[in-house]
Design an enzyme around this catalytic site. Sequence first.
Site, short mmCIF file in Angstrom:
data_model
loop_
_atom_site.label_atom_id
_atom_site.label_comp_id
_atom_site.label_asym_id
_atom_site.label_seq_id
_atom_site.Cartn_x
_atom_site.Cartn_y
_atom_site.Cartn_z
N THR A 1 0.84 -1.19 0.00
CA THR A 1 0.00 0.00 0.00
C THR A 1 0.87 1.24 0.00
OG1 THR A 1 -1.73 -1.17 1.20
CG2 THR A 1 -1.80 1.24 1.28
N GLY B 1 2.61 0.67 5.51
CA GLY B 1 3.53 0.46 6.63
C GLY B 1 5.00 0.53 6.29
N GLN B 2 5.33 0.89 5.04
CA GLN B 2 6.74 1.02 4.70
C GLN B 2 7.36 2.14 5.54
OE1 GLN B 2 4.20 1.08 2.54
NE2 GLN B 2 4.70 0.05 0.64
N GLU B 3 8.64 2.02 5.80
CA GLU B 3 9.34 2.98 6.65
C GLU B 3 9.09 4.42 6.20
OE1 GLU B 3 13.76 3.85 8.53
OE2 GLU B 3 13.51 2.24 7.07
N LEU C 1 6.56 5.71 4.89
CA LEU C 1 5.18 6.15 5.11
C LEU C 1 4.82 6.30 6.57
CD1 LEU C 1 3.42 3.90 2.45
CD2 LEU C 1 4.03 6.31 2.23
#
Length: 173
Positions: free
Chosen positions: A41, A63-65, A67
């Site tokens: 996402t 949930g990527q760093e 973001l």
Amino acid sequence: MITDFYKCSEHKVIIVGLDNAGKTTILYQFLAKEAVHTSPTVGSNVEEISVRKTRFLVWDIGGQESLRASWNSYYCDTEIVILVVDSTDRERLTLTREELHRMLAHEDLQSAAVLVLANKQDMKDSMTVAEISQCLTLSSITGHSWHIQACCALTGEGLSASLDRMKSHVLAG
């Protein structure tokens, strides 16, 4: 008076967690009761989910760093925070704990309840709910009601109990 009724009939929920935890799969399992193919996402997905006449506006946040710093822009009016944990990702559980406690310190989440979904319980090497609870230091959370639930996003196991808990929380509130 009528405005208050409509305002209270929809409840804001955010789904957060590190990348690859299963957040989007859980959102669409809640919605469609089936596993869907997802990709990472970027930004967020939002869906309305109804549980026996209670409506939840559910925001699934990437949930990527890169973001995670923007998560706080979604906190306003949030009643329930769903933290999805990859039960097989032992190496990053400390990072998950740090993100959780940082979130709960934010003023916009002071009255939010926390539902931790220990996802991927179908995997052979998954941690138990007790292990995850201890690693996340959930017992130290005293300013928020919280619950941890074992689940499997792919099969939907444990997710209907999660929806019931969400409904109970908003009706009690």
